[in-house]
Design an enzyme around this catalytic site. Structure first.
Site, PDB file in Angstrom:
ATOM      1  N   ARG A 116       0.761  -1.233  -0.008  1.00 46.44           N
ATOM      2  CA  ARG A 116       0.022  -0.134  -0.166  1.00 46.44           C
ATOM      3  C   ARG A 116       0.761   1.287   0.012  1.00 46.44           C
ATOM      4  O   ARG A 116       1.671   1.415   0.684  1.00 46.44           O
ATOM      5  CB  ARG A 116      -0.882   0.073   1.274  1.00 46.44           C
ATOM      6  CG  ARG A 116      -1.534   1.077   1.625  1.00 46.44           C
ATOM      7  CD  ARG A 116      -3.081   1.094   1.778  1.00 46.44           C
ATOM      8  NE  ARG A 116      -3.523   2.482   2.088  1.00 46.44           N
ATOM      9  CZ  ARG A 116      -4.687   2.945   1.567  1.00 46.44           C
ATOM     10  NH1 ARG A 116      -5.275   2.234   0.757  1.00 46.44           N
ATOM     11  NH2 ARG A 116      -5.192   3.931   1.933  1.00 46.44           N
ATOM     12  N   HIS A 143      -5.422   2.348  -8.309  1.00 48.95           N
ATOM     13  CA  HIS A 143      -6.192   1.704  -7.264  1.00 48.95           C
ATOM     14  C   HIS A 143      -7.081   0.627  -7.930  1.00 48.95           C
ATOM     15  O   HIS A 143      -8.180   0.621  -7.603  1.00 48.95           O
ATOM     16  CB  HIS A 143      -6.867   2.648  -6.455  1.00 48.95           C
ATOM     17  CG  HIS A 143      -7.230   2.400  -4.893  1.00 48.95           C
ATOM     18  ND1 HIS A 143      -6.820   1.074  -4.493  1.00 48.95           N
ATOM     19  CD2 HIS A 143      -7.593   3.203  -4.001  1.00 48.95           C
ATOM     20  CE1 HIS A 143      -7.375   1.158  -3.236  1.00 48.95           C
ATOM     21  NE2 HIS A 143      -7.882   2.234  -2.861  1.00 48.95           N
ATOM     22  N   ASP A 233     -13.803  11.935  -6.160  1.00 52.74           N
ATOM     23  CA  ASP A 233     -12.807  11.527  -5.395  1.00 52.74           C
ATOM     24  C   ASP A 233     -12.203  12.837  -4.764  1.00 52.74           C
ATOM     25  O   ASP A 233     -12.363  13.866  -5.249  1.00 52.74           O
ATOM     26  CB  ASP A 233     -11.729  10.772  -6.024  1.00 52.74           C
ATOM     27  CG  ASP A 233     -10.693  10.247  -4.926  1.00 52.74           C
ATOM     28  OD1 ASP A 233     -11.178  10.209  -3.638  1.00 52.74           O
ATOM     29  OD2 ASP A 233      -9.686   9.696  -5.195  1.00 52.74           O
ATOM     30  N   ARG A 300     -15.423  -3.754  -0.680  1.00 55.22           N
ATOM     31  CA  ARG A 300     -13.920  -3.991  -0.464  1.00 55.22           C
ATOM     32  C   ARG A 300     -13.658  -5.299   0.057  1.00 55.22           C
ATOM     33  O   ARG A 300     -12.407  -5.954  -0.175  1.00 55.22           O
ATOM     34  CB  ARG A 300     -13.313  -2.854   0.271  1.00 55.22           C
ATOM     35  CG  ARG A 300     -13.352  -1.632  -0.344  1.00 55.22           C
ATOM     36  CD  ARG A 300     -12.629  -1.410  -1.528  1.00 55.22           C
ATOM     37  NE  ARG A 300     -11.016  -1.537  -1.399  1.00 55.22           N
ATOM     38  CZ  ARG A 300     -10.172  -0.864  -0.968  1.00 55.22           C
ATOM     39  NH1 ARG A 300     -10.559   0.372  -0.824  1.00 55.22           N
ATOM     40  NH2 ARG A 300      -8.946  -1.211  -0.738  1.00 55.22           N
TER      41      ARG A 300
HETATM   42  N1   CP Z   1     -10.477   3.918  -0.644  1.00 54.68           N
HETATM   43  C1   CP Z   1      -9.673   3.471   0.219  1.00 54.68           C
HETATM   44  O1   CP Z   1      -8.581   3.077  -0.225  1.00 54.68           O
HETATM   45  O2   CP Z   1      -9.980   3.831   1.370  1.00 54.68           O
HETATM   46  P1   CP Z   1      -8.567   3.769   2.811  1.00 54.68           P
HETATM   47  O3   CP Z   1      -7.692   4.893   2.322  1.00 54.68           O
HETATM   48  O4   CP Z   1      -9.448   4.106   3.809  1.00 54.68           O
HETATM   49  O5   CP Z   1      -8.007   2.260   2.837  1.00 54.68           O
END
Ligand code: CP
Length: 313
Positions: A116, A143, A233, A300
């Protein structure tokens, strides 16, 4: 290819999940079908132990709510274990190379690693040296897990992909890049309304155009007219510096009820979250009846479970 006529085989052609541009339409459909099956089981309290005796490393370079919790809970529900590794508590933060980290993590019996907040180039380098599956949990340019979850949500809500139109309004960031690839691959039309200087990456747009209809415009009416989905976003992405000038330029790209009125009557509103009410979206839209943002967030979990199940088979 129509997802509703597709017969899943519950396997994918990729050993990693790095970006949607690497994936075939069949790979995407496989993950969506398995996520659907996982969700159905989850809703009746069934948790297939497909990660029994498997441990997943979560190597995170920035904060997270959805990605972290959905992976940690998903792994537990599938009978597996995980090691949460904040990047700043590893030797990466003191200059150890991606190569050494990737090779070494493959030697401990882990079954996969989720990265990440690495750059896309670092994700590729990590995968090049890794002997275990690598999953991109967000990069500077992409993403993929978010967009897979979004496609799953769209399929649930609209029942199909063919002939749907999605309008993305705002910063041409990693979400916009992955939306272009994901939507193009499942035969949805996508229109992006971004200001000059904040459009999605040119190579992503050109790549998307090879698969589907991608419109880049700075006219909100053109982007949103006839849309089934309106998506936005945050103006300032997580690892970017706060930028008042960028916020000023993007202010007129806020999704409001006037924006939604340009779309189809049954259009839905989507946002990958976290959201800033009053900045990129008004509270009455994100908290209103057209919003499906919490379904996106829940999904998710089901997508992550599907990804882990297929990549660690
Ligand atoms: N949308 C998303 O990736 O959320 P987080 O940053 O909370 O993981």
């Amino acid at each position: 290819m129509d997802i509703n006529k597709y017969t899943p085989k519950y396997k994918i052609s990729q050993g990693n999940l790095l970006r949607l541009s690497d994936m075939t339409t069949e790979d995407i459909f496989e993950l969506l079908y398995l996520a659907k099956a996982m969700k159905k089981k989850f809703k009746v309290g069934e948790h297939p132990p497909v990660l029994k005796n498997k441990t997943i490393a979560l190597l995170f370079g920035n904060v997270s709510t959805r990605t972290r919790v959905s992976f940690e809970m998903g792994i537990r529900q599938l009978g597996g274990d995980y090691i949460f590794l904040p990047k700043n508590e590893t030797q990466l933060s003191r200059g150890e190379s991606i190569k050494d980290t990737a090779v070494m993590l493959g030697r401990y019996g882990l079954s996969a690693v989720v990265l990440r907040a690495f750059t896309d180039a670092e994700v590729s380098e990590f995968a090049r040296y890794s002997s275990i599956p690598v999953i991109n949990g967000i990069s500077d340019e992409t993403h993929p897990l978010q967009i897979l979850s979004d496609l799953f949500t769209i399929w649930e809500v609209k029942g199909r992909f063919d002939k749907l139109k999605i309008a993305y309004i705002g910063d041409g960031n990693n979400i916009a890049n992955s939306l272009i690839m994901g939507c193009s691959k499942v035969n949805m039309d996508i229109a992006i309304d971004s200001p000059h200087g904040y459009s999605p990456a040119r190579d992503v747009v050109e790549r998307g155009m090879q698969f589907g209809n991608v419109l880049i415009t700075d006219d909100v009416t053109e982007a949103v007219r006839g849309a089934d989905i309106v998506y936005t976003d945050v103006f300032i992405s997580m690892n970017d510096e706060d930028d008042e000038e960028k916020k000023r330029i993007l202010a007129r790209y806020r999704v409001t009820k006037e924006t939604m009125a340009l779309a189809k009557e049954d259009a839905v509103f989507m946002h990958c979250m976290p959201a800033h009410r009053g900045e990129e979206v008004s509270a009455e839209v994100i908290d209103g009846p057209q919003s499906i943002v919490y379904d996106q967030a829940e999904n998710r979990l089901h997508i992550n479970k599907a990804v882990l199940a297929l990549l660690t088979k």
